[in-house]
Design an enzyme around this catalytic site. Structure first.
Site, PDB file in Angstrom:
ATOM      1  N   CYS A 110      -2.523   4.997   5.418  1.00  0.00           N
ATOM      2  CA  CYS A 110      -2.537   3.556   5.150  1.00  0.00           C
ATOM      3  C   CYS A 110      -3.560   2.796   5.990  1.00  0.00           C
ATOM      4  O   CYS A 110      -3.923   1.669   5.663  1.00  0.00           O
ATOM      5  CB  CYS A 110      -1.142   2.969   5.383  1.00  0.00           C
ATOM      6  SG  CYS A 110       0.143   3.744   4.382  1.00  0.00           S
ATOM      7  N   HIS A 245      -1.334  -4.734   6.517  1.00  0.00           N
ATOM      8  CA  HIS A 245      -0.899  -3.702   5.581  1.00  0.00           C
ATOM      9  C   HIS A 245       0.476  -4.070   5.023  1.00  0.00           C
ATOM     10  O   HIS A 245       1.378  -4.462   5.762  1.00  0.00           O
ATOM     11  CB  HIS A 245      -0.837  -2.353   6.294  1.00  0.00           C
ATOM     12  CG  HIS A 245      -0.200  -1.268   5.501  1.00  0.00           C
ATOM     13  ND1 HIS A 245      -0.481  -1.023   4.182  1.00  0.00           N
ATOM     14  CD2 HIS A 245       0.749  -0.345   5.852  1.00  0.00           C
ATOM     15  CE1 HIS A 245       0.242  -0.009   3.748  1.00  0.00           C
ATOM     16  NE2 HIS A 245       0.999   0.425   4.742  1.00  0.00           N
ATOM     17  N   ASN A 276       3.803  -0.952  -1.555  1.00  0.00           N
ATOM     18  CA  ASN A 276       2.914  -0.351  -0.568  1.00  0.00           C
ATOM     19  C   ASN A 276       1.886   0.512  -1.300  1.00  0.00           C
ATOM     20  O   ASN A 276       2.222   1.549  -1.856  1.00  0.00           O
ATOM     21  CB  ASN A 276       3.741   0.495   0.398  1.00  0.00           C
ATOM     22  CG  ASN A 276       2.902   1.178   1.468  1.00  0.00           C
ATOM     23  OD1 ASN A 276       1.686   1.220   1.389  1.00  0.00           O
ATOM     24  ND2 ASN A 276       3.579   1.729   2.463  1.00  0.00           N
TER      25      ASN A 276
END
Length: 319
Positions: A110, A245, A276
């Protein structure tokens, strides 16, 4: 010499899966998902591939930057869900958009977009590159166990990209790694050599220790941002927006509570509509804010990410 962001782009599949849709295939409901994760819906690939997502985001970023594909000197792609190990996503983007430059993939889960920006800054520092495309694309739906409500509710598919040119936009950055597979892991297809075992293991999927992931994420995001701002001499009033994020709404909310110098409303959020999207999360949100007119030239932005590896990063950028 570092970089300046010339343009942004993003793309998400047309197919949208709501929490009510998920409730039909796994034991969950909208209230449970919203309270624990903050996701209302997510985009999921139907026929699109990882490369399809990356190409669409790249084309939009090039258009926004006013840069032709032929002008690119380098393409850096980030993904943990590529269609193939080789050719990589970056190589296929190069072919599809008509570029003629080197291209490679970078895997930092990520945190990939921030790691790629730092990598691009190094190329600019050498003075031999004028235009670099960074594109992050994730088809997380292909590596998720759709019977596990602890993970299938979280993730979505999408891609984000930025076209960079030489400049002094990178004010400060910090990358970190805490190596280990005990918190987040995505195994490869093979658990052993098929030559000796004469069998291929089932394709494995994302596994997370939710409690430990939460602890690491909150610490990494809040500590990295605060330390970086102090190092760079940047105050909360100087910051126009924080682009974090989008892993979990509760993580973002707790992190912004721990950074009182930055007004809470400056933390941008779109996890409710995307879920996500791993390394694509930050550039998708960056592009969304850019196209909504919420980012202006000269604005100071804080980018922050965390994920498997364990990896994390924070970056202060002048747009």
């Amino acid at each position: 010499m570092s970089f300046t962001i010339l343009g942004t782009g993003s793309y998400a599949p047309e197919h949208v899966v709501t929490n009510d849709d998920l409730a039909k295939i796994v034991e969950t409901n909208d209230e449970w998902i919203m309270q624990r994760i903050g996701v209302k819906s997510r985009h999921i690939c139907d026929t699109e591939t990882n490369v399809d997502l990356a190409v669409e985001a790249s084309v939009r970023a090039l258009e926004d930057a006013g840069v032709a594909a032929e002008e690119l000197d380098l393409i850096i792609a980030t993904t943990i869900s590529g269609d193939t190990l080789s050719p990589g996503t970056g190589c296929m983007v190069q072919k599809r958009i008509g570029a003629h430059c080197p291209a490679f993939d970078l895997a930092a889960a990520c945190s990939g977009f921030l790691f790629a920006l730092e990598t691009a800054a190094g190329f600019f520092a050498r003075g031999t590159y004028r235009r670099i495309l960074v594109v992050s694309a994730e088809r997380m739906s292909g590596i998720i166990d759709w019977t596990d409500r602890g993970t299938c509710c979280i993730f979505g598919d999408g891609a984000g990209a930025a076209v960079l040119g030489p400049g002094d936009g990178l004010i400060a950055s910090h990358l970190m790694t805490k190596g280990g597979d005990d918190v987040i892991t995505i195994p490869t297809r093979y658990t052993g050599s098929p030559w000796y075992k004469n069998e291929i293991a089932e394709i494995t999927s994302v596994r997370m220790n939710g409690r430990e992931t939460y602890k690491f994420a909150v610490m990494a995001m809040s500590d990295n941002i605060k330390e970086l701002m102090e190092k760079a001499g940047v105050s909360g009033e100087d910051v126009a927006l924080v682009i974090p994020h989008q892993a979990n709404y509760r993580i973002i909310n707790e992190a912004r509570r721990r950074i009182p110098d930055i007004a809470p409303e400056k933390f941008c959020i779109n996890i409710d509509r995307y879920g996500n999207t791993s390394s694509a999360s930050v550039p998708i949100l960056l592009d969304e804010m850019n196209r909504a007119g919420k980012i202006h030239r000269g604005d100071i932005l804080v980018l922050a990410a965390f994920g498997g590896g364990l990896s994390a990063g924070a970056m202060i950028v002048r747009y």
